[in-house]
Enzyme design. Structure first.
Site, short mmCIF file in Angstrom:
data_model
loop_
_atom_site.label_atom_id
_atom_site.label_comp_id
_atom_site.label_asym_id
_atom_site.label_seq_id
_atom_site.Cartn_x
_atom_site.Cartn_y
_atom_site.Cartn_z
N LYS A 1 73.32 -37.10 3.91
CA LYS A 1 73.55 -36.56 2.46
C LYS A 1 73.03 -35.25 2.61
O LYS A 1 72.37 -34.99 3.44
CB LYS A 1 73.00 -37.28 1.48
CG LYS A 1 73.76 -37.03 0.01
CD LYS A 1 75.05 -38.13 0.22
CE LYS A 1 75.62 -38.25 -1.17
NZ LYS A 1 76.45 -39.46 -1.15
N ASN B 1 86.11 -38.04 -10.20
CA ASN B 1 87.21 -38.57 -9.24
C ASN B 1 87.06 -40.01 -9.61
O ASN B 1 88.07 -40.81 -9.65
CB ASN B 1 86.78 -38.05 -7.81
CG ASN B 1 87.62 -38.90 -6.74
OD1 ASN B 1 87.59 -40.02 -6.73
ND2 ASN B 1 88.68 -38.13 -6.38
N1 GLU Z 1 80.31 -39.10 -1.04
C1 GLU Z 1 80.68 -40.31 -1.09
C2 GLU Z 1 79.63 -41.63 -1.03
O1 GLU Z 1 78.68 -41.29 -1.69
C3 GLU Z 1 81.73 -40.59 0.29
C4 GLU Z 1 80.72 -40.36 1.30
C5 GLU Z 1 81.89 -40.13 2.59
O2 GLU Z 1 82.97 -40.36 2.73
O3 GLU Z 1 81.12 -39.95 3.59
O4 GLU Z 1 79.74 -42.66 -0.82
#
Ligand code: GLU
Length: 430
Positions: A104, A219
């Protein structure tokens, strides 16, 4: 209890580790990120001032494949939030059984205060600092809170410029015409719908008669509003965003609410609705509650007052461990975040596959594969929940951590189960 998200993530892991009888060294390995990077970078502001921004990229665990996870632009970003989210990504990719690890990123900034040019320069500046640490086979970022497909395009362009060649697979959630996947836009919410469908099936809830409250209208929340009506014909009686919420017992039309929010910046004040606070929305007597915004909104303080039959966590980390126990005791069926919202990363993975093969999938194929993946993940969690008689999040942890642990053992990062020392070694006689 602490509200530190990383302490929460570690406490959740500890419980699963004990059920799985993980040996101490492997448990220690899984309790901390394997790598984390703190960066600072200068950005030319429109005023002519050069402002220094701070950001992070945490690569939690890559035993199962390249790290994967979004980048958040948030004024209150902290390293512990990013650590927790990177851990949750590790469990998420394992739970839906895609060959990826977890990571992340975050930049401390408020995109609402930045001009478009400043936003682009922040995005590019961040990639200049972490570009050498990411790549299609290393770590693949994606959108998250307050980051968009357009930002992903700038980031990909900056990375490719650093490299001197194309590398679309470095980032996912890109615009369609730059290698993005069909179906990525509503993937998080759509994936959540498949898990809600499965939960309703085992709980024997008729979703066509169900009422729904959605906390958060970004979203995930906004798409969930459309999809829950389209899929099941349920009635969405409350929605909210960071400024507050609205209630209407006859239900809201998603297109009208979306247009209203686009015009005014908020759902608050939507014609014909009653105002409701974010806190009160969570406690409504509805069948389905969808926390779709931020962490830590369902805690020991309000868990007792949650009346929904199903809580579908489209946000990351909305429920703390004390609340999990209370909800389970009260018969509330929680679809935990790293199951409910795993549709986003699943379609990101489809995007990586398409990029690697210079291919494009039809939307029907994306939807079919997403359904298949989410339904299988739901089933694996539900089976463990039933067999061990534990709450859904713990069951999901047992499945996911078990898979990551197995990958670590197979790589030689931990002892195989049968080789675990059974007793203390006998000291040598001298
Ligand atoms: N931010 C999204 C999540 O927390 C998607 C992460 C991604 O597509 O790599 O799952």
């Amino acid at each position: 209890m602490t509200s530190n998200p990383f302490a929460i993530a570690q406490a959740q892991l500890d419980e699963a580790a004990s059920l799985l009888h993980l040996d101490k060294d492997l448990h220690d390995l899984l309790r901390q990120p394997m790598a984390e990077h703190h960066v600072r970078f200068p950005v030319m502001m429109d005023s002519g001032r050069v402002k220094v921004f701070s950001g992070y990229r945490v690569q939690y665990n890559d035993a199962r494949g390249p790290c994967k996870g979004g980048i958040r632009f948030h004024p209150e970003e902290t390293i512990d939030t990013v650590r927790a989210l990177s851990a949750w990504m590790t469990w998420k990719t394992a739970l839906v059984d895609i060959p990826l690890g977890g990571g992340k990123g975050g930049v401390i900034c408020n995109p609402k205060d930045l001009s478009r040019g400043e936003l682009e320069r922040v995005s590019r500046g961040y990639i200049r600092k972490i570009g050498h640490l990411i790549g299609p086979d290393i770590d693949v970022p994606a959108p998250d809170v307050y980051t968009t497909p357009e930002i992903m395009a700038w980031m990909m362009d900056e990375y490719e410029t650093m490299l001197g060649h194309h590398a679309a697979g470095v980032i996912t959630g890109k615009p369609l015409f730059l290698g993005g996947s069909a179906g990525r836009g509503d993937a998080t919410a759509r994936g959540g719908m498949f898990t809600i469908r499965e939960a309703a099936r085992v709980l024997e809830i008729d979703l066509s008669k169900a009422t729904v409250a959605i906390q958060g209208y970004g979203n995930a929340g906004m798409h969930a509003h459309h999809l829950i009506m389209e899929f099941f014909g349920s009635k969405v009686v409350a929605v909210s965003d960071s400024r507050g919420g609205v209630f209407c017992k006859d239900g809201f039309d998603p297109i009208a609410v979306q247009e209203f929010k686009a015009k005014t910046g908020s759902v608050v004040g939507y014609p014909g609705s009653e105002p409701i606070t974010n806190e009160a929305l969570l406690e409504l007597k509805v069948d389905i509650l969808l926390p779709s915004a931020m962490e830590n909104v369902i805690t020991e303080k309000n868990a007792q007052n949650i009346h929904a039959k199903i809580v579908g966590e489209l946000a990351n980390g909305p429920t703390n461990p004390e609340a999990d126990v209370i909800l389970h005791k009260n018969g509330v069926f929680v679809i935990p975040d790293f199951l409910c919202n795993a549709g986003g990363v699943t379609v990101s993975y489809f995007e990586q596959v398409q990029n690697a093969n210079f291919d494009r999938w039809k939307i029907e194929h994306v939807h079919y594969r997403l359904d298949e993946t989410m339904t299988a993940a739901f089933k694996s969690v539900f089976d463990v929940r039933h067999d061990l008689n534990v709450h859904s999040r713990l069951a999901a942890y047992v499945v996911a951590v078990g898979r990551v642990a197995e990958a670590c053992r197979t790589r030689g990062w931990a002892l195989p189960v049968e080789d675990k020392p059974k007793s203390k070694p006998v000291p040598a006689l001298v």
